[in-house]
Write a protein that holds these residues in place. Structure first.
Motif, PDB file in Angstrom:
ATOM      1  N   THR A 105       0.845  -1.102  -0.130  1.00  0.00           N
ATOM      2  CA  THR A 105       0.004  -0.127   0.174  1.00  0.00           C
ATOM      3  C   THR A 105       0.839   1.399   0.092  1.00  0.00           C
ATOM      4  O   THR A 105       2.094   1.308   0.116  1.00  0.00           O
ATOM      5  N   VAL A 106       0.314   2.400  -0.517  1.00  0.00           N
ATOM      6  CA  VAL A 106       0.931   3.678  -0.505  1.00  0.00           C
ATOM      7  C   VAL A 106       1.482   3.942   1.125  1.00  0.00           C
ATOM      8  O   VAL A 106       2.528   4.215   1.297  1.00  0.00           O
ATOM      9  N   ARG A 107       0.735   3.697   2.153  1.00  0.00           N
ATOM     10  CA  ARG A 107       0.920   4.091   3.648  1.00  0.00           C
ATOM     11  C   ARG A 107       2.304   3.276   3.859  1.00  0.00           C
ATOM     12  O   ARG A 107       3.076   3.641   4.451  1.00  0.00           O
ATOM     13  N   GLU A 108       2.346   1.723   3.541  1.00  0.00           N
ATOM     14  CA  GLU A 108       3.368   0.840   3.763  1.00  0.00           C
ATOM     15  C   GLU A 108       4.684   1.289   3.053  1.00  0.00           C
ATOM     16  O   GLU A 108       5.488   1.543   3.763  1.00  0.00           O
ATOM     17  N   THR A 109       4.416   1.396   1.774  1.00  0.00           N
ATOM     18  CA  THR A 109       5.604   2.071   0.780  1.00  0.00           C
ATOM     19  C   THR A 109       6.295   3.469   1.618  1.00  0.00           C
ATOM     20  O   THR A 109       7.481   3.468   1.748  1.00  0.00           O
ATOM     21  N   ASN A 111       6.226   4.692   4.600  1.00  0.00           N
ATOM     22  CA  ASN A 111       6.959   4.584   5.859  1.00  0.00           C
ATOM     23  C   ASN A 111       8.246   3.478   5.575  1.00  0.00           C
ATOM     24  O   ASN A 111       9.212   3.954   6.198  1.00  0.00           O
ATOM     25  N   MET A 112       8.227   2.610   4.827  1.00  0.00           N
ATOM     26  CA  MET A 112       9.396   1.941   4.531  1.00  0.00           C
ATOM     27  C   MET A 112      10.602   2.524   4.026  1.00  0.00           C
ATOM     28  O   MET A 112      11.748   2.005   4.198  1.00  0.00           O
ATOM     29  N   ILE A 113      10.372   3.583   3.213  1.00  0.00           N
ATOM     30  CA  ILE A 113      11.369   4.112   2.621  1.00  0.00           C
ATOM     31  C   ILE A 113      11.793   5.472   3.457  1.00  0.00           C
ATOM     32  O   ILE A 113      12.907   6.276   3.087  1.00  0.00           O
ATOM     33  N   LEU A 151       8.721   6.642  12.490  1.00  0.00           N
ATOM     34  CA  LEU A 151       9.510   7.535  11.919  1.00  0.00           C
ATOM     35  C   LEU A 151      10.205   8.425  12.988  1.00  0.00           C
ATOM     36  O   LEU A 151       9.195   9.209  13.638  1.00  0.00           O
ATOM     37  N   GLU A 152      11.289   8.661  12.996  1.00  0.00           N
ATOM     38  CA  GLU A 152      11.951   9.768  13.700  1.00  0.00           C
ATOM     39  C   GLU A 152      11.607  10.948  13.382  1.00  0.00           C
ATOM     40  O   GLU A 152      11.713  12.029  14.166  1.00  0.00           O
TER      41      GLU A 152
END
Length: 398
Positions: A105-109, A111-113, A151-152
């Motif tokens: 998903t957009v949300r997952e992508t 955050n992962m990057i 995410l920091e």
């Protein structure tokens, strides 16, 4: 302190920039006059420091993530240059090598990057109603990730072109104009012609002409949008331009004559784009997976374009501009007669005469992007710029 840099710092001290910190940059008309002015001022300040061989790195580490869903030369390298100028490394998100094809998903992508990303630059300009919406989804996702402690930091999003606006291009164009005319104060009453021009391709985005009329109308200029009947831009952007012109004391009008737009113009911007209605239709056809419908639309639009080959920036038209010496602008690459195509947007002799100014125009874009990032990441831009000069770290040893 260097006198030019001091002048930029003095100007920044008079501007209200508080809402830019930890913000994003979507559309120019989302920003106040002070915020637009701040981008120009910081861009000039960063350029001045670099010219003096002073490092402008405000990051020791971190990533700038780029996602280009359309081909790019200038904007791609401008984003990479801007990130590097500030001390960030760049990683391109190649969707073909990601898990997006597997249903990520957009949300997952997003955050992962973004675990160590400070900025995300996205170009998504091909489909009406899609690009701006996608950029908003990415920001919503990383904002949620930051609030949840995943995410920091929340990466800043920079719109590197969407279906509505091309802010980095329009602002680079505007900063070029400001320098060419010796300051914003000299622009009031100047005539700028944003005109359609013929191209042998059919699907050029609307975001350049929309970005130009959405920004240039803020400076008291007489902005003319010219195109053949049927090549309208988004009506909501026309409304933005009209509102800007009324507020700035300038004007915004539409004509269906390239000759009328060029007459006595101080600045001309002949550029092809696809009709708004056709871009809406194309988006719908792609959504349905209708390949035959897409082919039929392409053929129809190419034939429609071919009816307007006379919409070309010629030597004769340029003679009708103010003193025959209007500033010629283009986002590049231009469709040049006898060079990149048989018939196109501009005659080769006109383009060749303006080649160096066009390259200077493009050279402002890395600094515009860097300024957008700088203002989003630095709480006190004036103090940071002063500290960079006082630190005086050489960009390279000579």
């Amino acid at each position: 302190m260097d006198a030019k840099l001091q002048a930029y710092l003095d100007k920044l001290s008079k501007l209200n920039l508080q809402n830019m910190y930890e913000g994003d940059f979507f559309l120019t008309w989302d920003k106040t006059d002070d915020e637009i002015d701040a981008v120009f001022t910081v861009a000039d300040a960063l350029r001045r420091l670099r010219e003096q061989n002073i490092s402008t790195k405000i990051f020791d580490s971190g990533l700038g993530i780029s996602l280009f869903r359309d081909n790019s030369t200038r904007t791609r390298f401008s984003f990479a240059s801007a990130c590097n100028l500030l001390g960030l490394e760049v990683q391109d998100l190649d969707e073909g090598k990601s898990q997006i094809a597997h249903g990520e998903t957009v949300r997952e992508t997003a955050n992962m990057i973004s675990f160590m990303a400070d900025v995300i630059g996205i170009r998504d300009d091909m489909y009406i109603g899609k690009g701006h919406t996608y950029q908003k989804e990415v920001v919503e996702a990383v904002t949620q990730g930051n609030k949840a402690g995943v995410l920091e930091q929340k990466p800043t999003l920079v719109n590197l072109q969407c279906d509505i606006d091309h802010p980095t291009q329009a602002m680079a164009d505007m900063l070029h104009i400001i320098h060419e005319f010796g300051g914003v104060e000299n622009l009031k009453g100047k005539k700028l012609a944003m005109t359609w021009a013929y191209s042998p391709s059919y699907g050029k985005p609307l975001s350049v002409p929309q970005g130009v009329v959405g920004l240039m109308t803020r400076f008291g200029m007489d902005v003319v949008l010219a195109h053949p009947e049927g090549y309208e831009i988004m009506p909501e952007v026309e409304a933005v331009a009209a509102g800007n012109a009324k507020k700035s004391g300038g004007s915004f009008r539409k004509v269906n004559s390239m000759a009328e737009a060029f007459r006595d113009a101080d600045i001309v911007y002949p550029k092809s784009w696809a009709p708004f209605a056709a871009m809406e239709e194309r988006t719908d056809l792609y959504g349905k997976g209708d390949s035959e419908g897409i082919k039929a639309l392409e053929g129809r639009l190419l034939a429609q374009n071919a009816e307007h080959k006379d919409w070309c920036c010629t030597e004769e038209l340029m003679k009708t501009t103010k003193d025959g010496k209007a500033l010629y602008l283009h986002c590049l690459p231009a469709d040049i007669n006898g060079v990149s195509c048989q018939d196109g947007e501009v005659e080769a002799s006109v383009f060749d005469r303006y080649r160096d100014p066009l390259y200077r125009e493009a050279s402002f874009k890395p600094y515009i992007i860097a300024a957008m990032i700088f203002l989003a990441k630095v709480k006190d831009p004036r103090a940071a710029l002063k500290a960079l000069e006082e630190r005086g770290t050489p960009r390279w040893f000579q």
